[in-house]
Design a protein around this motif. Structure first.
Motif, PDB file in Angstrom:
ATOM      1  N   HIS A 195       0.851  -1.191   0.000  1.00 24.50           N
ATOM      2  CA  HIS A 195       0.000   0.000   0.000  1.00 24.50           C
ATOM      3  C   HIS A 195       0.889   1.245   0.000  1.00 24.50           C
ATOM      4  CE1 HIS A 195      -3.489  -2.463   0.839  1.00 24.50           C
ATOM      5  NE2 HIS A 195      -2.980  -2.887   1.977  1.00 24.50           N
ATOM      6  N   PHE A 196       0.301   2.342  -0.421  1.00 19.66           N
ATOM      7  CA  PHE A 196       0.989   3.627  -0.321  1.00 19.66           C
ATOM      8  C   PHE A 196       0.657   4.199   1.051  1.00 19.66           C
ATOM      9  CE2 PHE A 196       0.233   3.166  -4.951  1.00 19.66           C
ATOM     10  CZ  PHE A 196       1.556   3.112  -5.354  1.00 19.66           C
ATOM     11  N   ASN A 197       1.609   4.127   1.964  1.00 16.98           N
ATOM     12  CA  ASN A 197       1.330   4.443   3.363  1.00 16.98           C
ATOM     13  C   ASN A 197       0.976   5.903   3.606  1.00 16.98           C
ATOM     14  OD1 ASN A 197       1.642   1.836   4.351  1.00 16.98           O
ATOM     15  ND2 ASN A 197       3.850   2.065   4.640  1.00 16.98           N
ATOM     16  N   LYS A 198       1.450   6.790   2.739  1.00 20.70           N
ATOM     17  CA  LYS A 198       1.158   8.214   2.944  1.00 20.70           C
ATOM     18  C   LYS A 198      -0.143   8.647   2.288  1.00 20.70           C
ATOM     19  CE  LYS A 198       5.917   9.717   3.749  1.00 20.70           C
ATOM     20  NZ  LYS A 198       6.984  10.677   3.385  1.00 20.70           N
ATOM     21  N   LEU A 199      -0.772   7.726   1.574  1.00 18.84           N
ATOM     22  CA  LEU A 199      -2.084   8.003   0.993  1.00 18.84           C
ATOM     23  C   LEU A 199      -3.171   7.422   1.889  1.00 18.84           C
ATOM     24  CD1 LEU A 199      -1.539   7.246  -2.812  1.00 18.84           C
ATOM     25  CD2 LEU A 199      -1.281   9.418  -1.592  1.00 18.84           C
ATOM     26  N   THR A 200      -4.363   7.972   1.787  1.00 18.42           N
ATOM     27  CA  THR A 200      -5.488   7.440   2.552  1.00 18.42           C
ATOM     28  C   THR A 200      -5.994   6.150   1.898  1.00 18.42           C
ATOM     29  OG1 THR A 200      -7.170   8.620   1.279  1.00 18.42           O
ATOM     30  CG2 THR A 200      -6.155   9.796   3.142  1.00 18.42           C
ATOM     31  N   MET A 218      -8.980   5.634   0.667  1.00 15.34           N
ATOM     32  CA  MET A 218      -9.689   6.004  -0.556  1.00 15.34           C
ATOM     33  C   MET A 218      -8.723   6.400  -1.661  1.00 15.34           C
ATOM     34  SD  MET A 218     -12.966   5.600  -0.589  1.00 15.34           S
ATOM     35  CE  MET A 218     -13.531   6.754  -1.860  1.00 15.34           C
ATOM     36  N   GLU A 219      -7.653   7.093  -1.324  1.00 14.07           N
ATOM     37  CA  GLU A 219      -6.673   7.483  -2.337  1.00 14.07           C
ATOM     38  C   GLU A 219      -5.958   6.259  -2.896  1.00 14.07           C
ATOM     39  OE1 GLU A 219      -5.548  11.972  -0.672  1.00 14.07           O
ATOM     40  OE2 GLU A 219      -4.438  10.211   0.027  1.00 14.07           O
ATOM     41  N   ASN A 220      -5.658   5.301  -2.043  1.00 17.80           N
ATOM     42  CA  ASN A 220      -5.055   4.049  -2.512  1.00 17.80           C
ATOM     43  C   ASN A 220      -5.978   3.352  -3.500  1.00 17.80           C
ATOM     44  OD1 ASN A 220      -2.430   2.608  -1.283  1.00 17.80           O
ATOM     45  ND2 ASN A 220      -3.186   4.104   0.217  1.00 17.80           N
ATOM     46  N   LEU A 221      -7.230   3.183  -3.115  1.00 13.32           N
ATOM     47  CA  LEU A 221      -8.170   2.461  -3.967  1.00 13.32           C
ATOM     48  C   LEU A 221      -8.440   3.219  -5.264  1.00 13.32           C
ATOM     49  CD1 LEU A 221     -10.689   1.196  -1.270  1.00 13.32           C
ATOM     50  CD2 LEU A 221      -8.875  -0.092  -2.403  1.00 13.32           C
ATOM     51  N   SER A 222      -8.502   4.543  -5.175  1.00 11.37           N
ATOM     52  CA  SER A 222      -8.718   5.349  -6.372  1.00 11.37           C
ATOM     53  C   SER A 222      -7.569   5.193  -7.352  1.00 11.37           C
ATOM     54  CB  SER A 222      -8.886   6.828  -5.981  1.00 11.37           C
ATOM     55  OG  SER A 222      -9.003   7.640  -7.126  1.00 11.37           O
ATOM     56  N   PHE A 223      -6.351   5.128  -6.835  1.00  7.78           N
ATOM     57  CA  PHE A 223      -5.184   4.948  -7.698  1.00  7.78           C
ATOM     58  C   PHE A 223      -5.253   3.624  -8.435  1.00  7.78           C
ATOM     59  CE2 PHE A 223      -0.998   3.067  -8.341  1.00  7.78           C
ATOM     60  CZ  PHE A 223      -0.373   4.035  -9.118  1.00  7.78           C
ATOM     61  N   PHE A 224      -5.487   2.531  -7.696  1.00  6.32           N
ATOM     62  CA  PHE A 224      -5.513   1.217  -8.326  1.00  6.32           C
ATOM     63  C   PHE A 224      -6.741   1.026  -9.205  1.00  6.32           C
ATOM     64  CE2 PHE A 224      -2.660   0.344  -4.685  1.00  6.32           C
ATOM     65  CZ  PHE A 224      -1.580  -0.167  -5.396  1.00  6.32           C
ATOM     66  N   ALA A 225      -7.832   1.677  -8.855  1.00  2.91           N
ATOM     67  CA  ALA A 225      -9.054   1.550  -9.669  1.00  2.91           C
ATOM     68  C   ALA A 225      -8.842   2.087 -11.080  1.00  2.91           C
ATOM     69  CB  ALA A 225     -10.209   2.289  -8.986  1.00  2.91           C
ATOM     70  N   GLY A 237     -15.926  -2.526   7.494  1.00  2.00           N
ATOM     71  CA  GLY A 237     -15.639  -1.807   8.725  1.00  2.00           C
ATOM     72  C   GLY A 237     -14.581  -0.739   8.632  1.00  2.00           C
ATOM     73  N   LEU A 238     -14.301  -0.264   7.413  1.00  2.00           N
ATOM     74  CA  LEU A 238     -13.280   0.773   7.240  1.00  2.00           C
ATOM     75  C   LEU A 238     -13.875   2.107   6.790  1.00  2.00           C
ATOM     76  CD1 LEU A 238     -10.410  -1.251   5.502  1.00  2.00           C
ATOM     77  CD2 LEU A 238     -10.562  -0.554   7.895  1.00  2.00           C
ATOM     78  N   GLN A 246      -8.155   8.156   6.343  1.00  2.00           N
ATOM     79  CA  GLN A 246      -6.969   8.047   7.205  1.00  2.00           C
ATOM     80  C   GLN A 246      -5.806   7.484   6.400  1.00  2.00           C
ATOM     81  OE1 GLN A 246      -7.801   5.959  10.879  1.00  2.00           O
ATOM     82  NE2 GLN A 246      -5.653   5.355  11.140  1.00  2.00           N
ATOM     83  N   GLN A 247      -4.597   7.978   6.663  1.00  2.00           N
ATOM     84  CA  GLN A 247      -3.423   7.451   5.979  1.00  2.00           C
ATOM     85  C   GLN A 247      -3.239   5.971   6.316  1.00  2.00           C
ATOM     86  OE1 GLN A 247       0.005   9.854   6.944  1.00  2.00           O
ATOM     87  NE2 GLN A 247      -0.438  11.341   5.323  1.00  2.00           N
ATOM     88  N   VAL A 248      -2.945   5.176   5.300  1.00  2.00           N
ATOM     89  CA  VAL A 248      -2.837   3.737   5.482  1.00  2.00           C
ATOM     90  C   VAL A 248      -1.670   3.376   6.397  1.00  2.00           C
ATOM     91  CG1 VAL A 248      -2.408   1.553   4.272  1.00  2.00           C
ATOM     92  CG2 VAL A 248      -3.979   3.232   3.307  1.00  2.00           C
TER      93      VAL A 248
END
Length: 287
Positions: free
Chosen positions: A90-95, A97-104, A121-122, A128-130
């Motif tokens: 994961h990109f730890n400095k991204l949230t 939603m930002e992680n999922l948006s990138f991979f999507a 449950g998230l 929140q940053q991963v």
């Protein structure tokens, strides 16, 4: 029966000077089923998944994907496949939603991943940053990421490892729902409870050799004992008796206990999947 994957006499080594990691492995994964690959560390489970997901391709033998040579598929293959590795990146400095948006953005189609984040449950942690996530939160995020493109075939490596029972139940419920939608799911796990709950068929591998393929139910019947265990009180003292299942209807001692004693429990002498794993994998596979 239609197979999502068919592995035929697969041999693989990471270099010519190294021993075979997979030795004459053959298995079929039926479409719309949950298939489990089980074995000790270093058995060849991860290598098998890497071959099936085209991360490795220098193998001998044939791998068919819905009846076609896997090597002939290009990058479009990944539009139909979702992968959740045990050690996700994961990109730890991204949230979340930002992680999922990138991979999507890597796929032509996407699910409503924000809704799935809420389901696992998230929802409250989506912004929140991963890097601040616990291990269990990262496992759940990884599960959502594997489903981003609404894949027809899903590879899950230890999908509930590190989760508390409540969150593990949510993940397993979603896996069952995916199967009900006709998706094919390939699971690798050390959690035998998950295997028994989820898998239609399981394969055991050790030292690169496939040892057996069967359903959890058939394995429990094969390795279990055909006995009935009765726990009861006799003069306020807990007692236990074991009776052969095949003659239970005419066993006078059993019938007497049922009629005259206060019963605590009655259950079959089932063997656990953990013990089956030990019995099968404990047998030395050919070197």
């Amino acid at each position: 029966m239609e197979y999502a994957f068919s592995l035929q006499n697969i041999n693989f080594r990471y270099s010519k000077k190294r021993p075979l990691v997979l030795n004459d492995v053959s298995l079929n994964v039926a479409k719309g089923t949950i298939f489990g690959l089980l074995g000790p560390s270093g058995a060849g489970k991860s290598t098998t998944q890497k071959l099936m997901t085209k991360l490795l391709d220098d193998y001998d033998g044939n791998i068919l994907y819905f009846g076609k040579d896997l090597k002939k598929f290009g990058t479009s293959f990944y539009e139909d496949v979702g992968v959740g590795f045990e050690m996700p990146v994961h990109f730890n400095k991204l949230t979340a939603m930002e992680n999922l948006s990138f991979f999507a953005r890597l796929y032509r189609k996407n699910i409503d991943y924000e809704a799935l984040l809420v389901r696992v449950g998230l929802g409250e942690a989506k912004n929140q940053q991963v890097g601040q996530f616990s291990k269990g939160m990262k496992v759940r995020l990884n599960f959502v990421r594997a489903l981003l493109n609404d894949p027809d075939v899903i590879f899950l490596d230890e999908p509930t490892n590190g989760l508390d029972p409540t969150n593990a139940r949510i993940i397993k419920d979603i896996i069952r729902e995916l199967k009900a939608q006709g998706k094919t799911i390939f699971i690798s796990t050390h959690l035998m409870g998950d295997v028994e709950e989820l898998c239609d068929e399981v394969a055991f591998i050790a030292n690169g050799h496939l040892l057996t393929i069967s359903s959890p139910k058939k394995l429990k019947l094969q390795y279990g004992k055909r006995n009935i265990i009765v726990e009861y009180y006799q003069d306020d003292v807990p007692m236990k008796s074991v009776f052969p299942l095949d003659t239970i209807g005419t066993d006078a001692a059993f019938l007497d206990i049922i009629k005259t004693k206060k019963i605590i429990t009655i259950h079959s002498d089932e063997v656990s999947m953990e013990q089956i794993f030990i019995d099968i994998v404990g047998q030395k596979a050919p070197q």
